[in-house]
Design an enzyme around this catalytic site. Sequence first.
Site, short mmCIF file in Angstrom:
data_model
loop_
_atom_site.label_atom_id
_atom_site.label_comp_id
_atom_site.label_asym_id
_atom_site.label_seq_id
_atom_site.Cartn_x
_atom_site.Cartn_y
_atom_site.Cartn_z
N ASP A 1 -0.25 7.52 -10.21
CA ASP A 1 -1.11 7.05 -11.30
C ASP A 1 -2.10 6.05 -10.72
O ASP A 1 -1.89 4.85 -10.76
CB ASP A 1 -0.26 6.41 -12.39
CG ASP A 1 -1.09 5.96 -13.59
OD1 ASP A 1 -2.27 6.35 -13.67
OD2 ASP A 1 -0.56 5.21 -14.43
N ASP B 1 0.87 -1.18 0.00
CA ASP B 1 0.00 0.00 0.00
C ASP B 1 0.90 1.23 0.00
O ASP B 1 1.85 1.32 0.81
CB ASP B 1 -0.89 0.00 1.24
CG ASP B 1 -1.73 1.26 1.34
OD1 ASP B 1 -2.79 1.30 0.71
OD2 ASP B 1 -1.30 2.20 2.03
#
Length: 658
Positions: A343, A325
Amino acid sequence: MAVAGLQLLWTRTFSFALFDLTAYSFALVASGAVAGMALGASVGSRAVLRPGARAALAWTLGACALWIAGSWRWLPRAAAALDGWSLGPEFLIAVALVAPCAGLGFAYPVLTVGSQGAGSGRRSGDFLLASGLGSAAGIFAAAWAVSLGGLAAAAATLVIAVAVAGTLAGGGAPATALCGLAALAAWNLPQPQLHAELSGGVAQREVFRHESLAGAVTVREAFFPDESAWSRSMWVDGHPIAGTDPSTRTSQTLLGHIPMLLHPSPRRVLLVGLGSGGTARAMRAHGAEVTVVEILPGVRAASALFPDIERVASGGPAARVVIDDVRHFLRRTRESYDVIVSDVTDFRYLGSANLFTREYFELAKSRLAPGGIFAAWTPRDPGMESQASVLATFQAVYPRTTVWYPHLREAHFAVLVALPEGGGRIAWGDWTGRFGRGAVAADLEDIGSTLPRRVASYYVMGPDQAAGFSAGARQHTDLRPVLDYSVVAAGSVPRRDFLSRLAIGAADPAELFTLSGPEARALGAARTARDGMLAAYLAGEEGSAERAVALAEAALARDADDLEWSRGPASEFLAAQRLRLADQAAARGDSVAAEKELRAVLSIFPEHFAALSNLGVLAADRGEADTARALWLRALAVFPEAEVLRRNLHGLGSGGAR
């Protein structure tokens, strides 16, 4: 346990196969489950002391299992029929959940009937504890079942579990038979269909699928008749995130190049989100050391099916891919980066807005090296309120916020770039020199945008304009996640809002650079062409294809030296608009005008599938069988899987109509 599992399955099905999962859709699905439980418990509390309550429970559980199996077959298509209604599919699924969850809720008072008398409080508490633990277990069990066998297998497992529970309730032979019938109904449940298949899209085949606790990753191959090209795309939980079609490839490439070109010498860079490897490939083209943080192992596995990943792993030190993460990664890493590019998936989808909050932007800023640049992909079309909120949040952390809109193709995204505070203008010679780094020029050639002035013209907002655009907007934070609720459903707002704003006053890119006279004139021509194309895109989205063509042709004339653009991306837009004009002419019965537009498309792309096949239809309508046959054979050479053309050819051979 069953209710929790059922809620998870339908929520997952929503995001993976049906529609865009938003905070609203999740809330509606959850409310349907909870309302059903409450209704069932209310009915059960009145029936619990009556004779035959246990038999009623067995019948109820059998009916629930049968309903779950049946709804799995018909509910997705019924919900798809309501896709044009705001929250229509969500509401239908929530209503459909009421019935099975009511049946399951009926079980609670019936199973606690024995708690009457001494120790009743303790027994009720024990049952409540078991119910809570069962709910948690149901969620994890359903998630594991999905990761092991897919959505359909998990649904079948749930149906069988409920049917077995009904059998154990002891309702007699008829109730047991009903439960057995429900278990049989779980046999060969269909996998939910994909977005494109439900909406009449062009999806042809799925070539990869990876389901895990974290999400479902698929890769699909499709043919787009209007673009006359095949493409391969990667989807996460039903949302497209990467692909090889021209628009997506342009998005991935320029997201990587724009911030890298704005930095004088990027050495260590970080990318959030691997996708198909297109953005990582662009960043590596500058010779930098690239670290990619990707949360889904399935994305890394799927990326092997895309050519970009090969270029990421070859021609120098391979990019390092970390499965983590990104917030956790940024908190624990001690590295600092010259460029960080975020992104991530469109913030309209549940969970993605977590990487558009002020706290996330601040965390990324804490890992920037001195003079570092942060950039973030953002959707163009969620509506002005959401766009303003993203911009206000971004600029609260990065005062020198700039907005870049790559108009090379009609893009449905923008790039937010935070320039270093206290920085000045970029010397034009330095800017053009950066295009000579490593493999930058060759990489940009792939998308038809190697000219420095063309890339510079993608700059559409400076800090002052960004502040004006977002004035008064609410910031999106971890504790106040306004983006999760500012857009009810993806696609429910007009996409032209952002273009409308740009078309009446995009920034002058000259304000970023120090320029000589000839350099200023060349950049001015690119800016004028940009403004014309923005107006053309807006006209196209407003449905005025004829005006869009005129504006686009005028824009090309303003920067006629850029042949790379005019013969490539701009021609694709002109072809698409002329196809629309041909459709409009055919709809009003003007075959002459339709043929003129289709011939114009062929003058741009001689083997364009849609133009060839439609010209064949016009020829067949005129009775020119040989001409129609020749055109359809040329179209089949482009797309051999076009069965409708084969039927048309068979019809010509037998003298029948198309």
